[in-house]
Each structure stands twice: as C-alpha cells, then as structure tokens.
Write an enzyme that holds these catalytic residues in place. Sequence first.
Site, PDB file in Angstrom:
ATOM      1  N   ARG A  70       0.840  -1.190   0.000  1.00  0.00           N
ATOM      2  CA  ARG A  70       0.000   0.000   0.000  1.00  0.00           C
ATOM      3  C   ARG A  70       0.879   1.245   0.000  1.00  0.00           C
ATOM      4  O   ARG A  70       1.987   1.244   0.522  1.00  0.00           O
ATOM      5  CB  ARG A  70      -0.913   0.004   1.235  1.00  0.00           C
ATOM      6  CG  ARG A  70      -2.099  -0.942   1.096  1.00  0.00           C
ATOM      7  CD  ARG A  70      -3.016  -0.898   2.302  1.00  0.00           C
ATOM      8  NE  ARG A  70      -2.386  -1.477   3.467  1.00  0.00           N
ATOM      9  CZ  ARG A  70      -1.837  -0.800   4.459  1.00  0.00           C
ATOM     10  NH1 ARG A  70      -1.871   0.521   4.462  1.00  0.00           N
ATOM     11  NH2 ARG A  70      -1.273  -1.416   5.457  1.00  0.00           N
ATOM     12  N   TYR A 198      -1.526  -3.610  -6.888  1.00  0.00           N
ATOM     13  CA  TYR A 198      -1.289  -4.332  -5.642  1.00  0.00           C
ATOM     14  C   TYR A 198      -2.493  -4.341  -4.697  1.00  0.00           C
ATOM     15  O   TYR A 198      -3.122  -3.300  -4.486  1.00  0.00           O
ATOM     16  CB  TYR A 198      -0.068  -3.745  -4.893  1.00  0.00           C
ATOM     17  CG  TYR A 198       0.057  -4.424  -3.560  1.00  0.00           C
ATOM     18  CD1 TYR A 198       0.580  -5.709  -3.493  1.00  0.00           C
ATOM     19  CD2 TYR A 198      -0.466  -3.853  -2.411  1.00  0.00           C
ATOM     20  CE1 TYR A 198       0.595  -6.388  -2.292  1.00  0.00           C
ATOM     21  CE2 TYR A 198      -0.459  -4.521  -1.213  1.00  0.00           C
ATOM     22  CZ  TYR A 198       0.082  -5.796  -1.154  1.00  0.00           C
ATOM     23  OH  TYR A 198       0.078  -6.468   0.027  1.00  0.00           O
ATOM     24  N   GLY A 200      -4.160  -3.960  -1.442  1.00  0.00           N
ATOM     25  CA  GLY A 200      -4.944  -2.906  -0.816  1.00  0.00           C
ATOM     26  C   GLY A 200      -5.143  -1.682  -1.693  1.00  0.00           C
ATOM     27  O   GLY A 200      -6.044  -0.876  -1.451  1.00  0.00           O
ATOM     28  N   LYS A 207      -9.620  -2.606   1.654  1.00  0.00           N
ATOM     29  CA  LYS A 207      -9.380  -1.445   2.510  1.00  0.00           C
ATOM     30  C   LYS A 207     -10.180  -0.227   2.057  1.00  0.00           C
ATOM     31  O   LYS A 207     -10.667   0.540   2.894  1.00  0.00           O
ATOM     32  CB  LYS A 207      -7.895  -1.098   2.539  1.00  0.00           C
ATOM     33  CG  LYS A 207      -6.976  -2.257   2.860  1.00  0.00           C
ATOM     34  CD  LYS A 207      -7.216  -2.845   4.220  1.00  0.00           C
ATOM     35  CE  LYS A 207      -6.160  -3.899   4.500  1.00  0.00           C
ATOM     36  NZ  LYS A 207      -6.208  -4.439   5.834  1.00  0.00           N
ATOM     37  N   HIS A 227     -10.576  -2.722  11.498  1.00  0.00           N
ATOM     38  CA  HIS A 227      -9.458  -3.521  10.986  1.00  0.00           C
ATOM     39  C   HIS A 227      -9.172  -4.643  11.984  1.00  0.00           C
ATOM     40  O   HIS A 227      -8.191  -4.603  12.713  1.00  0.00           O
ATOM     41  CB  HIS A 227      -8.250  -2.587  10.829  1.00  0.00           C
ATOM     42  CG  HIS A 227      -7.109  -3.180  10.066  1.00  0.00           C
ATOM     43  ND1 HIS A 227      -5.816  -2.732  10.217  1.00  0.00           N
ATOM     44  CD2 HIS A 227      -7.056  -4.158   9.135  1.00  0.00           C
ATOM     45  CE1 HIS A 227      -5.024  -3.417   9.408  1.00  0.00           C
ATOM     46  NE2 HIS A 227      -5.746  -4.287   8.747  1.00  0.00           N
ATOM     47  N   SER A 249      -1.410  -4.064  10.080  1.00  0.00           N
ATOM     48  CA  SER A 249      -1.076  -5.020   9.021  1.00  0.00           C
ATOM     49  C   SER A 249       0.220  -5.756   9.353  1.00  0.00           C
ATOM     50  O   SER A 249       1.176  -5.149   9.844  1.00  0.00           O
ATOM     51  CB  SER A 249      -0.880  -4.285   7.695  1.00  0.00           C
ATOM     52  OG  SER A 249      -2.047  -3.558   7.376  1.00  0.00           O
ATOM     53  N   CYS A 251       0.928  -7.992  11.650  1.00  0.00           N
ATOM     54  CA  CYS A 251       1.243  -8.183  13.072  1.00  0.00           C
ATOM     55  C   CYS A 251       0.595  -9.449  13.621  1.00  0.00           C
ATOM     56  O   CYS A 251       0.430  -9.600  14.838  1.00  0.00           O
ATOM     57  CB  CYS A 251       0.791  -6.980  13.900  1.00  0.00           C
ATOM     58  SG  CYS A 251       1.803  -5.513  13.641  1.00  0.00           S
ATOM     59  N   LYS A 253      -2.610 -11.015  12.657  1.00  0.00           N
ATOM     60  CA  LYS A 253      -4.066 -11.210  12.729  1.00  0.00           C
ATOM     61  C   LYS A 253      -4.448 -12.573  12.143  1.00  0.00           C
ATOM     62  O   LYS A 253      -5.265 -13.290  12.707  1.00  0.00           O
ATOM     63  CB  LYS A 253      -4.815 -10.105  11.972  1.00  0.00           C
ATOM     64  CG  LYS A 253      -4.843  -8.771  12.717  1.00  0.00           C
ATOM     65  CD  LYS A 253      -5.945  -7.829  12.232  1.00  0.00           C
ATOM     66  CE  LYS A 253      -5.834  -7.439  10.774  1.00  0.00           C
ATOM     67  NZ  LYS A 253      -4.583  -6.729  10.448  1.00  0.00           N
ATOM     68  N   ASN A 255      -2.630 -15.258  11.913  1.00  0.00           N
ATOM     69  CA  ASN A 255      -2.190 -16.337  12.808  1.00  0.00           C
ATOM     70  C   ASN A 255      -3.136 -16.491  13.999  1.00  0.00           C
ATOM     71  O   ASN A 255      -3.489 -17.610  14.384  1.00  0.00           O
ATOM     72  CB  ASN A 255      -0.770 -16.080  13.321  1.00  0.00           C
ATOM     73  CG  ASN A 255       0.261 -16.166  12.206  1.00  0.00           C
ATOM     74  OD1 ASN A 255       0.003 -16.752  11.154  1.00  0.00           O
ATOM     75  ND2 ASN A 255       1.418 -15.565  12.417  1.00  0.00           N
ATOM     76  N   ASP A 278      -9.104 -10.034   8.897  1.00  0.00           N
ATOM     77  CA  ASP A 278      -8.640  -8.676   8.593  1.00  0.00           C
ATOM     78  C   ASP A 278      -9.667  -7.576   8.860  1.00  0.00           C
ATOM     79  O   ASP A 278      -9.291  -6.488   9.277  1.00  0.00           O
ATOM     80  CB  ASP A 278      -8.205  -8.605   7.126  1.00  0.00           C
ATOM     81  CG  ASP A 278      -7.380  -7.371   6.795  1.00  0.00           C
ATOM     82  OD1 ASP A 278      -6.532  -6.993   7.631  1.00  0.00           O
ATOM     83  OD2 ASP A 278      -7.584  -6.774   5.728  1.00  0.00           O
ATOM     84  N   ARG A 366       2.127 -12.352  -0.665  1.00  0.00           N
ATOM     85  CA  ARG A 366       0.800 -12.686  -0.146  1.00  0.00           C
ATOM     86  C   ARG A 366       0.246 -13.959  -0.762  1.00  0.00           C
ATOM     87  O   ARG A 366       0.672 -14.375  -1.840  1.00  0.00           O
ATOM     88  CB  ARG A 366      -0.173 -11.542  -0.492  1.00  0.00           C
ATOM     89  CG  ARG A 366       0.197 -10.188   0.127  1.00  0.00           C
ATOM     90  CD  ARG A 366      -0.407 -10.035   1.482  1.00  0.00           C
ATOM     91  NE  ARG A 366       0.071  -8.853   2.198  1.00  0.00           N
ATOM     92  CZ  ARG A 366      -0.537  -8.353   3.279  1.00  0.00           C
ATOM     93  NH1 ARG A 366      -1.620  -8.912   3.760  1.00  0.00           N
ATOM     94  NH2 ARG A 366      -0.039  -7.322   3.905  1.00  0.00           N
ATOM     95  N   PHE A 490       1.737 -17.364  18.956  1.00  0.00           N
ATOM     96  CA  PHE A 490       1.029 -18.389  18.178  1.00  0.00           C
ATOM     97  C   PHE A 490       0.041 -19.157  19.057  1.00  0.00           C
ATOM     98  O   PHE A 490      -0.775 -18.556  19.729  1.00  0.00           O
ATOM     99  CB  PHE A 490       2.027 -19.279  17.441  1.00  0.00           C
ATOM    100  CG  PHE A 490       2.951 -18.460  16.573  1.00  0.00           C
ATOM    101  CD1 PHE A 490       2.456 -17.817  15.446  1.00  0.00           C
ATOM    102  CD2 PHE A 490       4.291 -18.281  16.911  1.00  0.00           C
ATOM    103  CE1 PHE A 490       3.282 -17.021  14.660  1.00  0.00           C
ATOM    104  CE2 PHE A 490       5.125 -17.485  16.126  1.00  0.00           C
ATOM    105  CZ  PHE A 490       4.615 -16.860  14.999  1.00  0.00           C
ATOM    106  N   GLY A 491       0.119 -20.501  19.083  1.00  0.00           N
ATOM    107  CA  GLY A 491      -0.870 -21.299  19.818  1.00  0.00           C
ATOM    108  C   GLY A 491      -0.970 -20.904  21.286  1.00  0.00           C
ATOM    109  O   GLY A 491      -2.057 -20.918  21.882  1.00  0.00           O
ATOM    110  N   ASN A 493      -0.992 -18.128  22.530  1.00  0.00           N
ATOM    111  CA  ASN A 493      -1.840 -16.956  22.748  1.00  0.00           C
ATOM    112  C   ASN A 493      -3.213 -17.349  23.293  1.00  0.00           C
ATOM    113  O   ASN A 493      -3.916 -16.527  23.880  1.00  0.00           O
ATOM    114  CB  ASN A 493      -1.986 -16.145  21.453  1.00  0.00           C
ATOM    115  CG  ASN A 493      -0.661 -15.497  21.057  1.00  0.00           C
ATOM    116  OD1 ASN A 493       0.224 -15.329  21.905  1.00  0.00           O
ATOM    117  ND2 ASN A 493      -0.518 -15.154  19.794  1.00  0.00           N
TER     118      ASN A 493
END
Length: 593
Positions: A70, A198, A200, A207, A227, A249, A251, A253, A255, A278, A366, A490-491, A493
């Site tokens: 973006r 691209y 976004g 977005k 978001h 973005s 960070c 989400k 996962n 997202d 992506r 990850f798990g 969390n």
Amino acid sequence: MSSTLQSLENWVAEVAALTRPANIHWCDGSEAEYAALKQQMLREGTLVELNQQTHPGCYLHRSHPLDVARVEHLTFVCPPQREDAGPNNHWMDPAEAHRKIDALFDGCMQGRTMYVIPYCMGPIDSPLARCGVEITDSAYVVANMKIMTRMGAAAQARIEREGSFVKGLHSSGELDPERRFIMHFPHELTIKSYGSGYGGNALLGKKCHALRIASHQARSEGWLAEHMLIVGIENPQGETHYVAAAFPSACGKTNLAMLIPPQGYREAGWKVWTIGDDICWMRPGADGRLYAINPEAGFFGVAPGTSASTNPNALNSIARDTIFTNVAVTADNQPWWEGLPGTPVTDWQGRAYDPANGPAAHPNSRFTVSARQCPTWSEQAEAAQGVPLSAIVFGGRRPSLLPLVMEARDWSHGVLMGAAMGSETTAAATGAVGVLRRDSMAMKPFCGYHYGDYFAHWLSFDQPQARLPKLFHVNWFRKGSDGKFLWPGFGDNLRVLEWMIKRVQGRVDGVETPIGILPAHDELELDGSGIERARLDALLAVDTPAWQEELHAIGAYLDEFGSRLPERLRQEHRRVAAALADAARPQCEAAGA
Ligand code: SAT
Ligand code: MN
C-alpha cells in the site's frame, strides 16, 4: 449481461466513455468465467502455473517491483471540507482530486477489456452486508475479487434490489509510482484508484470500501467498520466466545484467527473457529450485544513466516486453489518463502535467487485463498446476523513497556487504550520498517474520517441498554534484556484468550493497576508452556515512570486532534495519568527519605 439498474448502467457508460476500453465484460462470478480468466492470464504471462501435483489450482503472480505494498502517501480521503478528513488522512479538494485522477483515466483502457465486478461485502443475505461495483482493467484484480468477496450475479441482483452501491474505478495504468493515486470520496460513496495493481490499492472491496468508505457510512448509520480479525473460542463445555482483535497489518491477525490450541488445551477439548482475519463490521443487536460479520470471503495473507510451526491451518488452506503474489519458487516449481523448509531457486522478481538481492520472497508477499479452505473455517461466517462479541482486543508490536495483556476498567478506558495503540511499522506499507508510530485501533491508514470524530463514535456505543464486549490490550512482542521475544506467541496466545474469557465470565478477578486490570500470576494457565515465573514477571511488569512518559506521549498525540477530541477521552487520559502519579508517589518519597 448488463444491468436493470439505470444508475449502474449510466455509470458504466460514463466510465467507458472516459477510459475507452476495447470491450466491456460484466462479471457473473461463475466458475467458467474464473477458469477462462486464469487461462487468459496464463497466456499473457500475468499468472504462472505452480507445481500442480503438490499445489493443484495454485498460481503465481509477480507484481511490478515498484508496486508491492500500500502507498499511504498517495492515498487520499476527500470529503468537501479538509477538517473532516482529519490529521490522520491526506486530503485533497474533491473537485481537484477528480480532475487529477480523471486525467490519468482518460483513454487508459484503450485496447483492453474493462471488467465490471458487482460484489457484496458480507454474507449475501446479511442486513449488515453492503455492496459495491468495481470497474477494473486488471484480470488479476477480478480473480482476487472472486476469492475475496461474494462477487457476480447474486451481488448484482442485491444491488438492483437496493438501488445503491459503492462505485470503485480502478486501472493498473502504467504501474508508475509517479502516476499513482488512491482517492476516496466518502460523500459520493466513490473510490478511484490508478497506477497500482497491488492488493490494498487495487482490490477496492478491501481497505478502500470495507474500511475507508464503510467507516464513514458506519458513523452515520450507527455501526463500526474495523481492521479486526474475528475468532471463535470454544471451551470444553461447548460454549463459543467470539473475540475481535485489531492489530496493524502484518502483526499476526491471520495467525491469531487460525490459532491451533496447545496440546493440553486440545486434549481438554478446546477448539478455535475462524470467521475473519482482517476486517470486522459490527453493530448492536436487539439484545444490546455487538454483532460482527466478516465482510470478506477470503484471506489475503502475508506469506513470509507462514509455516507448519506458526500457522498450520493457513499452510493447509493454501495447498490448493490459491493465488500467490510475489513469493519465490523452488526447483520443482513450488511456492516458497522465508520460514518454509526447502530452497528457493527463483526470487519474487523471477530472477535466479541470490541472497545478495535480499529475501527470496518479498516481505509483503501474499496468498489469496477462499476462507472456506481453512480447516477451522466457521459456519457462522455465513450467519446473516453475525456473531455476538464477548471481547475486543487491541494490540501492536511493542518491544517494551506494554504488558502481555491488560483489561480496560470500562468502555471509555478501552477506547483510550485503542486510541493510544502504537506499533512498529511493517512491510505492508511502503516506507521505513520497525519505526514506532501511533496507530489508533490499527485504523491509521484506513479510517475514512477525522480520528477525533471516530473516537467520539466509538464512545457513543456506551449506552445504558448496551451489553458491550470487554476491551483488552495485548502485546505478543515484548522483548527481554537479551533482545528476544519473551512470549512464545502463536498457539500459546490461547492462554491469554482463556484469561479474557474467564474475566468475561467473572471467574477470575485480575489485579487492578493504574494502566488496567492485569492477570494475577496464578490466573494465566502456563502448564506445558515452559514459561517460568521470572519470565511471566517480565511480561506483566508495569514500569510506572516509563508509563508516565508513555502517557505524556499519548497526550501529545491526542492533542493533534484538537477540538474534535472528545472531552471524555481527555478526562480518561487525565484519570490514568493521575493514577500513575499516585503509584509513583510512595516510591519517590521512599527514594527521598
Ligand atoms: O495490502 S493490503 O491492504 O491489502 C493488506 C494489509 O495491509 O493489511
Ligand atoms: Mn489488514
């Protein structure tokens, strides 16, 4: 095909007169149409076939090397009055913006096909869903929109019934960063995007519509466009709590939305259900709870770092029928990125891989895949009324200061936590990576109006009859003195999510601190995590003087929103600052004594 809706017909004719395409194709969203598009892109070379034995139905698209993320400096929000865009947006006078971008669109589709894509953001029969039409000259955009939205005949039928839709005009143009703009006209429900192919910038349902235009619509209609991922956590008793979480973005989400419980939890019967990764649209239901839908139908996820250890569900989802963008390729033509086993031979630009050129896959490469391919996909993702939220979580990449988790004492405090969010920048947008910036509710690049008004809109949900979700803030990214992450993420969390759910159920008390309610040490389930007490202390430590500085920085940031900053948020800021000053006092006295 064309449309029975005159306003749609007229707009398509107007755009065709401006852009002068060789043909016009109305997308019906059928599998036959999708197959023909892929064949055409393979012939043109905009898609490359990947190994069909290991990855059936998977293809690779390579962007122009200067068109991989973006572009916030070229993204404008253009309400009639500059003040309404706020300091959080770039603004241009709408008449000037139309003039500038229309000059680029003039004749830009000569010799090309113009695609008309009717789409619906959200389950096709949901009262929370909203429709749009994107006109584009990019077959890659059509293919991605097919995966990411409910696109085609059913969406067009809804648009014709409702008589209104968001207009999105896109052309890849010359892919020249000097001739590129992403313009939003919230008051006209219109988007114009030129010069980028691209994600976004080009998939306008995402977005541009579902956040920038929708946030503006949501404000006037009494809902929220955010978001956020949406995940369902099913406990061993079979109750599912839905949680929405806002992270910037790239960070994590995706996962978190696809988390696999640690072994002990799995054995005990915990399950995780993915609704979205997202974007979240939510509004109060008749019972006062907030109900959420995922307006998207697919995932446009960051590839690097996605692996069997970090996100097996994502890896599973993308083993077939996936479009990859800007990943590398192995000797046997499998998609590859940093974090996967194996070796790349061709980098994201199609060159022979040479480590001297940097990572093999672009850091913002992506995958585009239908949400239904996710092993943990929830049937509730199609629920017309959405799912009721138990908790909303804010978070960012903060190497220090921010504890693993804290709960807001009430809604106003939670809105302050969201407004104060900061995070280190990532490769999802062009510009420097790893710089701390404030990113309120992870909406800095996506809020379609003045942040001061946006905070006021958030506060307005706190009504006497409301049964709002609890608000939390998390930080998976705190580092120890050795520079390593303290929390495995990850798990694991799920341990933190479990604590939140226990708070929602009133089963644990937590510990009140000036910055919010933190878990008491024995309230976080750490069995099987290998995390020792000292590490937990570091993860939950509240450094009062450092927090006083943080509050100072938050205050300066909030001041940027001037008179539009709600007084209630200022009061909340003063309350936390005073609580910190109180906490600091005995220490000072002790030091002075
Ligand atoms: O590039 S996108 O905007 O589509 C993805 C993201 O940055 O979250
Ligand atoms: Mn995002």
